[in-house]
Design an enzyme around this catalytic site. Structure first.
Site, mmCIF file in Angstrom:
data_model
loop_
_atom_site.group_PDB
_atom_site.id
_atom_site.type_symbol
_atom_site.label_atom_id
_atom_site.label_comp_id
_atom_site.label_asym_id
_atom_site.label_seq_id
_atom_site.Cartn_x
_atom_site.Cartn_y
_atom_site.Cartn_z
ATOM 1 N N SER A 118 16.852 96.725 -78.467
ATOM 2 C CA SER A 118 15.448 97.166 -78.523
ATOM 3 C C SER A 118 15.234 98.168 -77.403
ATOM 4 C CB SER A 118 14.502 95.982 -78.329
ATOM 5 O OG SER A 118 13.168 96.433 -78.163
ATOM 6 N N TYR A 132 11.127 88.319 -73.498
ATOM 7 C CA TYR A 132 11.744 88.975 -74.663
ATOM 8 C C TYR A 132 12.557 90.179 -74.198
ATOM 9 C CZ TYR A 132 12.241 91.867 -78.832
ATOM 10 O OH TYR A 132 12.762 92.657 -79.835
#
Ligand SMILES: NC(=O)c1ccc[n+]([C@@H]2O[C@H](COP(=O)([O-])OP(=O)(O)OC[C@H]3O[C@@H](n4cnc5c(N)ncnc54)[C@H](OP(=O)(O)O)[C@@H]3O)[C@@H](O)[C@H]2O)c1
Length: 229
Positions: free
Chosen positions: A138, A150
């Site tokens: 990501s 995250y």
């Protein structure tokens, strides 16, 4: 297609994984589709064609499941040419000051351990094929996000991709990190605005997979174009 190459996708039941399954099917790949939601996987297999795709139930946090997934792929198609290590989950708001601590274990289990387990279960076959490992990281694993466990897991995914590439140097296996910005998928409870579509990310995966053997796409960061002011 009996001689078609085989792509195994984790997190294939929705979002980026499902869009990549459709895009890769269009490029002639046979597909092993893994996730927990077998109803969604079965529907995707029917859409792609039962001669071209197989669904495998797999919770990526369970290593036995992952081994069964790899075994099922070999049993059905006899080879794994490429793996798209894509299953992942999101966190809870609040940062390190306020997020529920119990929410962090699942993030680590799915986004880090799950990735490592997939690699451990399938690498033997991908190496035999001199194949390709594509991993969904990501942009959150490349930039600083305030208080995000995250993001911490995606930084770990970046590190896994970099370390794996060194481990596999000389084997002929290529390693690609796909690093999307915000993508409109069920990952979010409400649809985000100014986001990529899962098909946009799927094209980048297919781009990496379809390069000639001498071309090793290391990482692709894909962001939505900023809205016109
Ligand atoms: N959406 C974004 O903005 C964005 C941006 C950058 C990176 N990403 C990454 O892209 C990847 C795919 O996410 P997405 O946006 O496509 O979201 P999504 O539609 O929610 O897809 C997540 C996929 O992961 C699977 N999954 C989750 N937990 C699992 C588990 N324990 N075992 C097996 N499979 C599991 C889900 O399947 P089941 O629930 O059926 O098991 C689903 O197929 C993730 O790694 C995510 O971190 C997303």
């Amino acid at each position: 297609m009996p001689d078609a190459k085989v792509l195994l996708i984790t997190g294939a039941s929705s979002g980026i994984g499902a869009a990549t399954a459709r895009a890769a099917a269009g490029e002639g790949w046979n597909l092993v589709l893994a996730a927990r939601s077998t109803d969604k996987l079965d529907a995707l297999v029917r859409e792609i064609g039962e001669d071209r795709a197989v669904a495998v139930a797999c919770d990526v946090t369970d290593y036995d499941d992952q081994q069964r997934m790899a075994d099922a792929a070999i049993e059905r198609f006899g080879r794994i040419d490429a793996v798209f290590v894509n299953a992942g989950t999101g966190g809870k708001p609040g940062g390190f000051s306020g997020a529920p601590p119990e929410s962090w274990r699942m993030l680590v289990d799915v986004n880090i351990l799950g990735v490592a387990y997939t690699l451990r279960a399938v690498l033997e076959h991908v190496k035999a094929a001199r194949g390709h490992v594509v991993i969904t990281g990501s942009v959150a694993g490349r930039r600083v996000l305030a208080g995000s466990m995250y993001a911490a897991t995606k930084w770990a995914v970046s590190a896994i991709g970099y370390g794996l590439r060194e481990e596999l140097r000389g084997t002929g296996v290529r390693v690609t990190l796909i690093e999307p910005g915000m993508v409109d998928t069920p990952f979010f409870d409400a649809p985000p605005s100014d986001a990529l579509r899962p098909e946009d990310v799927a094209r980048s995966v297919v781009y990496a997979l379809t390069q000639p053997p001498g071309v090793d796409v290391h990482e692709l960061t894909i962001l939505p174009t900023p809205p016109v002011a």
